[in-house]
Design a protein around this motif. Sequence first.
Motif, PDB file in Angstrom:
ATOM      1  N   THR A  23      26.344  37.458  42.295  1.00 17.67           N
ATOM      2  CA  THR A  23      27.354  37.779  43.296  1.00 17.67           C
ATOM      3  C   THR A  23      28.489  36.783  43.182  1.00 17.67           C
ATOM      4  O   THR A  23      28.306  35.658  42.730  1.00 17.67           O
ATOM      5  CB  THR A  23      26.767  37.718  44.725  1.00 17.67           C
ATOM      6  OG1 THR A  23      26.243  36.420  44.939  1.00 17.67           O
ATOM      7  CG2 THR A  23      25.680  38.758  44.908  1.00 17.67           C
ATOM      8  N   MET A  24      29.649  37.227  43.596  1.00 16.04           N
ATOM      9  CA  MET A  24      30.807  36.354  43.534  1.00 16.04           C
ATOM     10  C   MET A  24      30.824  35.402  44.707  1.00 16.04           C
ATOM     11  O   MET A  24      30.492  35.792  45.819  1.00 16.04           O
ATOM     12  CB  MET A  24      32.086  37.182  43.581  1.00 16.04           C
ATOM     13  CG  MET A  24      32.410  37.832  42.295  1.00 16.04           C
ATOM     14  SD  MET A  24      33.977  38.629  42.400  1.00 16.04           S
ATOM     15  CE  MET A  24      33.470  40.137  43.149  1.00 16.04           C
ATOM     16  N   THR A  72      46.503  43.828  44.395  1.00 10.20           N
ATOM     17  CA  THR A  72      45.678  42.628  44.520  1.00 10.20           C
ATOM     18  C   THR A  72      45.560  42.209  45.980  1.00 10.20           C
ATOM     19  O   THR A  72      44.489  41.784  46.426  1.00 10.20           O
ATOM     20  CB  THR A  72      46.265  41.482  43.670  1.00 10.20           C
ATOM     21  OG1 THR A  72      46.329  41.911  42.319  1.00 10.20           O
ATOM     22  CG2 THR A  72      45.418  40.231  43.758  1.00 10.20           C
ATOM     23  N   PHE A  73      46.643  42.368  46.736  1.00 11.42           N
ATOM     24  CA  PHE A  73      46.590  42.063  48.169  1.00 11.42           C
ATOM     25  C   PHE A  73      45.609  43.000  48.881  1.00 11.42           C
ATOM     26  O   PHE A  73      44.772  42.548  49.671  1.00 11.42           O
ATOM     27  CB  PHE A  73      47.984  42.171  48.798  1.00 11.42           C
ATOM     28  CG  PHE A  73      47.992  41.915  50.272  1.00 11.42           C
ATOM     29  CD1 PHE A  73      47.819  40.632  50.762  1.00 11.42           C
ATOM     30  CD2 PHE A  73      48.152  42.950  51.171  1.00 11.42           C
ATOM     31  CE1 PHE A  73      47.810  40.383  52.125  1.00 11.42           C
ATOM     32  CE2 PHE A  73      48.140  42.723  52.533  1.00 11.42           C
ATOM     33  CZ  PHE A  73      47.971  41.439  53.011  1.00 11.42           C
ATOM     34  N   LEU A  74      45.700  44.293  48.600  1.00 16.37           N
ATOM     35  CA  LEU A  74      44.776  45.251  49.219  1.00 16.37           C
ATOM     36  C   LEU A  74      43.334  44.986  48.799  1.00 16.37           C
ATOM     37  O   LEU A  74      42.410  45.064  49.612  1.00 16.37           O
ATOM     38  CB  LEU A  74      45.178  46.688  48.861  1.00 16.37           C
ATOM     39  CG  LEU A  74      46.490  47.185  49.449  1.00 16.37           C
ATOM     40  CD1 LEU A  74      46.817  48.569  48.922  1.00 16.37           C
ATOM     41  CD2 LEU A  74      46.429  47.189  50.969  1.00 16.37           C
ATOM     42  N   TRP A  75      43.145  44.660  47.522  1.00 17.25           N
ATOM     43  CA  TRP A  75      41.809  44.361  47.000  1.00 17.25           C
ATOM     44  C   TRP A  75      41.232  43.142  47.710  1.00 17.25           C
ATOM     45  O   TRP A  75      40.059  43.111  48.052  1.00 17.25           O
ATOM     46  CB  TRP A  75      41.913  44.138  45.497  1.00 17.25           C
ATOM     47  CG  TRP A  75      40.714  44.531  44.728  1.00 17.25           C
ATOM     48  CD1 TRP A  75      39.852  43.698  44.084  1.00 17.25           C
ATOM     49  CD2 TRP A  75      40.219  45.845  44.509  1.00 17.25           C
ATOM     50  NE1 TRP A  75      38.863  44.418  43.475  1.00 17.25           N
ATOM     51  CE2 TRP A  75      39.070  45.748  43.729  1.00 17.25           C
ATOM     52  CE3 TRP A  75      40.635  47.115  44.912  1.00 17.25           C
ATOM     53  CZ2 TRP A  75      38.321  46.840  43.321  1.00 17.25           C
ATOM     54  CZ3 TRP A  75      39.904  48.207  44.518  1.00 17.25           C
ATOM     55  CH2 TRP A  75      38.770  48.059  43.731  1.00 17.25           C
ATOM     56  N   HIS A  84      33.254  45.940  50.480  1.00 15.71           N
ATOM     57  CA  HIS A  84      32.590  46.192  49.201  1.00 15.71           C
ATOM     58  C   HIS A  84      31.076  46.256  49.345  1.00 15.71           C
ATOM     59  O   HIS A  84      30.399  46.866  48.531  1.00 15.71           O
ATOM     60  CB  HIS A  84      32.971  45.132  48.181  1.00 15.71           C
ATOM     61  CG  HIS A  84      32.596  43.748  48.578  1.00 15.71           C
ATOM     62  ND1 HIS A  84      31.382  43.212  48.266  1.00 15.71           N
ATOM     63  CD2 HIS A  84      33.261  42.805  49.286  1.00 15.71           C
ATOM     64  CE1 HIS A  84      31.307  41.984  48.737  1.00 15.71           C
ATOM     65  NE2 HIS A  84      32.441  41.712  49.371  1.00 15.71           N
ATOM     66  N   LYS A  85      30.537  45.629  50.367  1.00 12.42           N
ATOM     67  CA  LYS A  85      29.099  45.604  50.652  1.00 12.42           C
ATOM     68  C   LYS A  85      28.254  45.238  49.433  1.00 12.42           C
ATOM     69  O   LYS A  85      27.105  45.637  49.316  1.00 12.42           O
ATOM     70  CB  LYS A  85      28.640  46.929  51.233  1.00 12.42           C
ATOM     71  CG  LYS A  85      29.252  47.237  52.573  1.00 12.42           C
ATOM     72  CD  LYS A  85      28.630  48.469  53.165  1.00 12.42           C
ATOM     73  CE  LYS A  85      29.214  48.939  54.435  1.00 12.42           C
ATOM     74  NZ  LYS A  85      30.269  48.395  55.077  1.00 12.42           N
ATOM     75  N   ALA A  89      29.153  49.998  42.679  1.00 15.36           N
ATOM     76  CA  ALA A  89      30.365  50.823  42.558  1.00 15.36           C
ATOM     77  C   ALA A  89      31.619  49.990  42.750  1.00 15.36           C
ATOM     78  O   ALA A  89      32.617  50.173  42.036  1.00 15.36           O
ATOM     79  CB  ALA A  89      30.315  51.961  43.582  1.00 15.36           C
ATOM     80  N   TRP A  90      31.588  49.059  43.696  1.00 16.78           N
ATOM     81  CA  TRP A  90      32.740  48.193  43.905  1.00 16.78           C
ATOM     82  C   TRP A  90      32.902  47.201  42.751  1.00 16.78           C
ATOM     83  O   TRP A  90      34.023  46.848  42.386  1.00 16.78           O
ATOM     84  CB  TRP A  90      32.639  47.451  45.234  1.00 16.78           C
ATOM     85  CG  TRP A  90      33.087  48.310  46.359  1.00 16.78           C
ATOM     86  CD1 TRP A  90      32.302  48.987  47.230  1.00 16.78           C
ATOM     87  CD2 TRP A  90      34.439  48.608  46.723  1.00 16.78           C
ATOM     88  NE1 TRP A  90      33.068  49.692  48.118  1.00 16.78           N
ATOM     89  CE2 TRP A  90      34.394  49.476  47.833  1.00 16.78           C
ATOM     90  CE3 TRP A  90      35.673  48.240  46.227  1.00 16.78           C
ATOM     91  CZ2 TRP A  90      35.528  49.971  48.444  1.00 16.78           C
ATOM     92  CZ3 TRP A  90      36.816  48.732  46.848  1.00 16.78           C
ATOM     93  CH2 TRP A  90      36.735  49.580  47.929  1.00 16.78           C
TER      94      TRP A  90
END
Length: 166
Positions: A23-24, A72-75, A84-85, A89-90
Amino acid sequence: MTYVERQKFDEEEDDGSEIYVYTMAFSDYCRLCCIEKVFGGLVWILVASTYVTENNPQGWVMFVSVFCFVMTFLWLIIFACGGHKNSSAWATADFIYHLIAVMFYLSASVILAYVTIGMKTLTSAQFPVYPFKYYQIDIAAVVFSYIATLLYFIHCILSAVRWKSF
């Protein structure tokens, strides 16, 4: 703290087998997105502050820098809100977006460098068509554009590592 952390999850049955999921680290993700936004925003500002002729391909550079800045802002907002849970898929979408951003920025950087090289002859003539200041601004935009390309490439590689871990 690293960008990709390894977390251990035990299966429901305690048979000794373990599942590892990468995980990030959210703070590193935010840092990388913010740095991408800074350099992308600098490209946007620098290209917008120069003189653009009608047949100049800098419109593509502007589109790429604005598109990547907004996306990138929306992401970042989606990841900050937990939308993203931590699903595969995310992770796939994250990898694909950053791959597209790398391809866009690389094409825009090459075009911007080509236009800047052509602008040198127009600024160094006896009667210059463009002020030398515009040439210097375009050089800075080329440098920042290649840095943004590198940052998106690094993010794409890290997203691929995360995606492959699911």
